[in-house]
Write an enzyme that holds these catalytic residues in place. Structure first.
Site, PDB file in Angstrom:
ATOM      1  N   LYS A   1       0.771  -1.215  -0.050  1.00 42.20           N
ATOM      2  CA  LYS A   1       0.132  -0.139   0.026  1.00 42.20           C
ATOM      3  C   LYS A   1       0.921   1.356   0.010  1.00 42.20           C
ATOM      4  O   LYS A   1       1.537   1.506   0.894  1.00 42.20           O
ATOM      5  CB  LYS A   1      -0.938   0.197   1.170  1.00 42.20           C
ATOM      6  CG  LYS A   1      -2.043   1.450   1.095  1.00 42.20           C
ATOM      7  CD  LYS A   1      -2.365   1.782   2.504  1.00 42.20           C
ATOM      8  CE  LYS A   1      -1.883   3.151   2.682  1.00 42.20           C
ATOM      9  NZ  LYS A   1      -1.883   4.286   1.884  1.00 42.20           N
TER      10      LYS A   1
ATOM     11  N   GLU B   1       9.753   1.135  10.662  1.00 43.72           N
ATOM     12  CA  GLU B   1      10.708   2.111  10.540  1.00 43.72           C
ATOM     13  C   GLU B   1      10.003   3.495  10.615  1.00 43.72           C
ATOM     14  O   GLU B   1       9.288   3.942   9.581  1.00 43.72           O
ATOM     15  CB  GLU B   1      11.253   2.165   9.039  1.00 43.72           C
ATOM     16  CG  GLU B   1      11.958   0.793   8.848  1.00 43.72           C
ATOM     17  CD  GLU B   1      13.265   0.526   9.439  1.00 43.72           C
ATOM     18  OE1 GLU B   1      13.840   1.666   9.810  1.00 43.72           O
ATOM     19  OE2 GLU B   1      13.992  -0.461   9.296  1.00 43.72           O
TER      20      GLU B   1
ATOM     21  N   CYS C   1      13.632  10.534   6.978  1.00 47.11           N
ATOM     22  CA  CYS C   1      13.484  10.332   8.130  1.00 47.11           C
ATOM     23  C   CYS C   1      14.932  10.456   8.895  1.00 47.11           C
ATOM     24  O   CYS C   1      15.053  10.740  10.112  1.00 47.11           O
ATOM     25  CB  CYS C   1      13.352   8.829   8.512  1.00 47.11           C
ATOM     26  SG  CYS C   1      13.990   7.780   7.461  1.00 47.11           S
TER      27      CYS C   1
ATOM     28  N   GLU D   1       9.456  16.087  14.875  1.00 51.78           N
ATOM     29  CA  GLU D   1      10.121  15.907  13.383  1.00 51.78           C
ATOM     30  C   GLU D   1       9.316  16.767  12.532  1.00 51.78           C
ATOM     31  O   GLU D   1       8.075  16.864  12.400  1.00 51.78           O
ATOM     32  CB  GLU D   1       9.805  14.340  12.909  1.00 51.78           C
ATOM     33  CG  GLU D   1      10.314  14.239  11.611  1.00 51.78           C
ATOM     34  CD  GLU D   1      10.064  12.502  11.356  1.00 51.78           C
ATOM     35  OE1 GLU D   1       8.755  12.156  11.566  1.00 51.78           O
ATOM     36  OE2 GLU D   1      11.048  12.033  10.788  1.00 51.78           O
TER      37      GLU D   1
HETATM   38  P1  NAP Z   1       2.387   8.433   7.850  1.00 49.56           P
HETATM   39  O1  NAP Z   1       1.303   9.602   7.893  1.00 49.56           O
HETATM   40  O2  NAP Z   1       2.634   7.678   8.930  1.00 49.56           O
HETATM   41  O3  NAP Z   1       1.962   7.652   6.614  1.00 49.56           O
HETATM   42  C1  NAP Z   1       2.688   6.587   6.293  1.00 49.56           C
HETATM   43  C2  NAP Z   1       1.787   5.328   5.714  1.00 49.56           C
HETATM   44  O4  NAP Z   1       0.877   4.948   6.834  1.00 49.56           O
HETATM   45  C3  NAP Z   1       1.221   5.831   4.469  1.00 49.56           C
HETATM   46  O5  NAP Z   1       0.849   4.965   3.428  1.00 49.56           O
HETATM   47  C4  NAP Z   1      -0.197   6.155   5.063  1.00 49.56           C
HETATM   48  O6  NAP Z   1      -1.525   6.278   4.182  1.00 49.56           O
HETATM   49  C5  NAP Z   1      -0.457   5.158   6.222  1.00 49.56           C
HETATM   50  N1  NAP Z   1      -1.425   5.290   7.269  1.00 49.56           N
HETATM   51  C6  NAP Z   1      -1.813   6.538   7.652  1.00 49.56           C
HETATM   52  N2  NAP Z   1      -2.653   6.614   8.351  1.00 49.56           N
HETATM   53  C7  NAP Z   1      -2.862   5.164   8.973  1.00 49.56           C
HETATM   54  C8  NAP Z   1      -3.650   4.597   9.856  1.00 49.56           C
HETATM   55  N3  NAP Z   1      -4.552   5.223  10.814  1.00 49.56           N
HETATM   56  N4  NAP Z   1      -3.591   3.313   9.853  1.00 49.56           N
HETATM   57  C9  NAP Z   1      -2.909   2.597   8.882  1.00 49.56           C
HETATM   58  N5  NAP Z   1      -2.265   3.162   7.945  1.00 49.56           N
HETATM   59  C10 NAP Z   1      -2.233   4.531   7.942  1.00 49.56           C
HETATM   60  O7  NAP Z   1       3.803   9.013   7.289  1.00 49.56           O
HETATM   61  P2  NAP Z   1       4.096  10.014   6.155  1.00 49.56           P
HETATM   62  O8  NAP Z   1       3.446  11.325   6.447  1.00 49.56           O
HETATM   63  O9  NAP Z   1       3.641   9.399   4.811  1.00 49.56           O
HETATM   64  O10 NAP Z   1       5.780   9.816   6.068  1.00 49.56           O
HETATM   65  C11 NAP Z   1       6.459  10.915   6.950  1.00 49.56           C
HETATM   66  C12 NAP Z   1       6.813   9.478   8.059  1.00 49.56           C
HETATM   67  O11 NAP Z   1       7.822   8.736   7.500  1.00 49.56           O
HETATM   68  C13 NAP Z   1       7.973  10.570   8.730  1.00 49.56           C
HETATM   69  O12 NAP Z   1       7.699  10.363  10.189  1.00 49.56           O
HETATM   70  C14 NAP Z   1       9.491   9.920   8.511  1.00 49.56           C
HETATM   71  O13 NAP Z   1      10.466  10.128   9.449  1.00 49.56           O
HETATM   72  C15 NAP Z   1       8.905   8.333   8.256  1.00 49.56           C
HETATM   73  N6  NAP Z   1       9.965   7.629   7.545  1.00 49.56           N
HETATM   74  C16 NAP Z   1      10.735   6.925   8.220  1.00 49.56           C
HETATM   75  C17 NAP Z   1      11.710   6.151   7.511  1.00 49.56           C
HETATM   76  C18 NAP Z   1      12.409   5.105   8.095  1.00 49.56           C
HETATM   77  O14 NAP Z   1      13.265   4.330   7.570  1.00 49.56           O
HETATM   78  N7  NAP Z   1      12.673   5.217   9.539  1.00 49.56           N
HETATM   79  C19 NAP Z   1      11.786   6.259   6.072  1.00 49.56           C
HETATM   80  C20 NAP Z   1      11.012   7.276   5.465  1.00 49.56           C
HETATM   81  C21 NAP Z   1       9.953   7.881   6.099  1.00 49.56           C
HETATM   82  P3  NAP Z   1      -2.009   7.539   3.741  1.00 49.56           P
HETATM   83  O15 NAP Z   1      -0.987   8.322   3.514  1.00 49.56           O
HETATM   84  O16 NAP Z   1      -2.274   7.125   2.136  1.00 49.56           O
HETATM   85  O17 NAP Z   1      -3.173   7.760   4.467  1.00 49.56           O
END
Ligand code: NAP
Ligand code: MG
Length: 501
Positions: free
Chosen positions: A191, A267, A302, A401
């Site tokens: 997804k 992650e 991240c 963050e």
């Molecule tokens: P996010 O809001 O957590 O979303 C990530 C994924 O989770 C998306 O596919 C999102 O879907 C889904 N999601 C959102 N709400 C959900 C829920 N209630 N239940 C299940 N799935 C849900 O993160 P983002 O804003 O896309 O990305 C930024 C974050 O990713 C930052 O915190 C960053 O640090 C982290 N990150 C970490 C790494 C690592 O390797 N540690 C690498 C890259 C990024 P939708 O967006 O389609 O709603």
């Protein structure tokens, strides 16, 4: 390799064919509900496609297709050497479609086309090559038991695994999970984030073309609260591998607990400390590398070294270099190969990022450059590179963050204070120290609670090394041979050879 001009990329963007359906069981399908959502480009606010908006029924369809494919052994039972050949063919196809995939990534989430081509697509194809190459070189074990028995310790794929990924490196974050999961014989449901679904769909189509059997690699597009949650709660998904925010990572722990205790890999976020000490002989180099890493990918990283902890005696020199580098990152057209800073993923995120400039001022830090929108006439979402000076670690800009092009400078008076500040965070993903003293390098490396420590560098990267965080930055590691363990179960088989039954 062909080099394209800005005009070439714009022409290619105009004629790009965009796939907008999910891939389930080898078929290109609309959502069962018939609903769609708009995929918007943050470059200019243009709608790129109406993408299938999946829901529970689509997740169920994908889980059944993946289960069927797993159970009949069309992939899992193939010899590792055959899976290797298919994965390597997939990597070749990704390379052959470099421009198309890079363009999808840039149009969908706004990063510079030079980065999409030279970093994202290259790293994604390399990842599939690497796990494909690895998988027929890994042996199982015979335990050193007494001679009366043979105890075999073998690895078996988990079964059906799901990957839920963010938008900052849409294909790469997917590849870090999908490649080891497929190499070990699992069936996968991916997804992608709503902001960046297009490259995932295209990858699944290319996977079929490469010979990955139908139902083995499925893509369900849709929202996190619908599709992500349904995957997390699904009773027939054996493992869920997530990259994204810490908050959503915690939801996945709840989903797992409420359903079948599916295995999780998380992650999550970061607020990485980067310590520049006065003993490092080339302050300008340290500061310049740090600024490049902070503004790379619009700061939507991240591992972004967002907390720059600097000894007060060199603070002014460091800040001057940061300001110089920031001028190279003024946002510009992402389709221009010369651009280093593109668009912020969407208007909502840009608004959230900009609020941190207000938090900085309210908490008493100095906004010495940026903190403003840019290129508003384009209809896209752009933010100037931003530097906060003279911050303290208790401020929101140092604790939360931001995930945008904002760098916080925190002066300190000693190494011990630097280490204390570095560890004063709920996160523990990446960290760095700049020093010419070996003992100091070791001391910092041992003292910092983080999954990655860079000494005199930042963002060194290779498939051979594990990637992931301590504390609320997550559980488990992507990349390297260690990542393979996440996608297998260990089985112990005792065989009595004592001669007695
Ligand atoms: P996010 O809001 O957590 O979303 C990530 C994924 O989770 C998306 O596919 C999102 O879907 C889904 N999601 C959102 N709400 C959900 C829920 N209630 N239940 C299940 N799935 C849900 O993160 P983002 O804003 O896309 O990305 C930024 C974050 O990713 C930052 O915190 C960053 O640090 C982290 N990150 C970490 C790494 C690592 O390797 N540690 C690498 C890259 C990024 P939708 O967006 O389609 O709603
Ligand atoms: Mg988009």
């Amino acid at each position: 390799m062909t080099v394209h001009s800005k005009q070439d990329w714009h022409a290619k963007a105009e004629s790009l064919r965009i796939s907008h359906r999910m891939v389930i069981g080898g078929n290109s399908v609309d959502a069962a509900s018939g609903e769609t959502f708009a995929s918007i480009s943050p470059i200019d606010g243009r709608m790129l496609a109406q993408v299938a908006c999946g829901g529970l029924e689509d997740v169920n369809r994908a889980a059944s297709a993946a289960r069927r494919a797993f159970e009949d052994g069309r992939w899992a039972a193939r010899p590792p050497a055959e899976r290797k050949l298919v994965l390597r063919r997939f990597a070749d196809l990704i390379r052959a479609h470099r421009d198309e995939l890079a363009l999808l990534e840039t149009l969908d989430m706004g990063k510079p086309i030079s980065d999409s081509t030279s970093i994202d697509v290259r790293a994604v194809s390399n990842c599939f090559d690497w796990y494909g190459e690895a998988i027929d070189k890994i042996y199982d074990e015979i335990a050193p038991t007494a001679a009366s028995a043979v105890a075999m310790v073998t690895k078996e794929p988990l079964g059906v695994v799901a990957a839920v990924v963010p938008w900052n490196f849409p294909m790469l974050m997917a590849a870090w999970k999908v490649a080891p999961a497929l190499a070990t014989g699992n069936s996968v449901i991916l997804k992608p984030a709503e902001q960046s679904p297009l490259s995932a769909i295209r990858l699944a189509e290319l996977a079929l073309e490469a010979g990955i059997p139908e139902g083995v690699f499925n893509v369900v597009t849709g929202s996190g609260p619908e599709v992500g949650r349904a995957l997390g709660l699904h009773m027939d998904v054996d493992g869920l591998f997530f990259t994204g925010s810490t908050q959503v990572g915690k939801y996945f722990m709840e989903y797992s607990a409420q359903s079948n205790l599916k295995r999780l890999g998380l992650e999550l976020g970061g607020k990485s400390p980067n310590i520049i000490l006065s003993s490092y002989p080339d302050t300008e180099h340290a500061a310049s590398t740090s600024a490049h890493s902070a503004f790379f990918n619009q700061g939507e990283m991240c591992t972004c070294p967002s907390r720059l902890i600097v000894e007060r005696s060199i603070q002014d020199e460091v800040v001057e270099t940061l300001l110089n580098v920031s001028r190279e990152y003024l946002p510009a057209d992402p389709l221009d190969p010369a651009t280093r800073m593109g668009a912020i993923v969407d208007a909502r995120h840009a608004t959230r990022v900009l609020e941190f400039a207000d938090h900085a001022r309210a908490d008493g830090a100095e906004v010495i450059t940026g903190g403003k929108r840019a290129l508003e006439e384009t209809g896209g979402s752009y933010i100037e590179p931003t530097i906060f000076n003279n911050a303290t670690n208790d401020m929101r800009i140092a604790q939360e963050e931001i995930f945008g092009p904002m760098l916080t400078v925190i002066p300190v008076d000693s190494l011990d204070e630097a280490i204390t500040v570095a560890n004063d965070s709920c996160y523990g993903l990446a960290s760095a120290v700049w020093t010419d003293d070996l003992a100091t390098a070791h001391k910092v490396s041992k003292s910092i609670r983080a999954g990655l420590v860079y000494v005199n560098c930042y963002d060194c990267d290779d498939m051979t090394t594990p990637f992931g965080g301590f504390k609320e930055s997550g559980i488990g590691r992507d990349k390297s041979l260690h990542a393979l363990d996440k996608y297998v179960e260990l089985k112990t088989t005792w065989i009595n050879i004592s001669g007695r039954s």
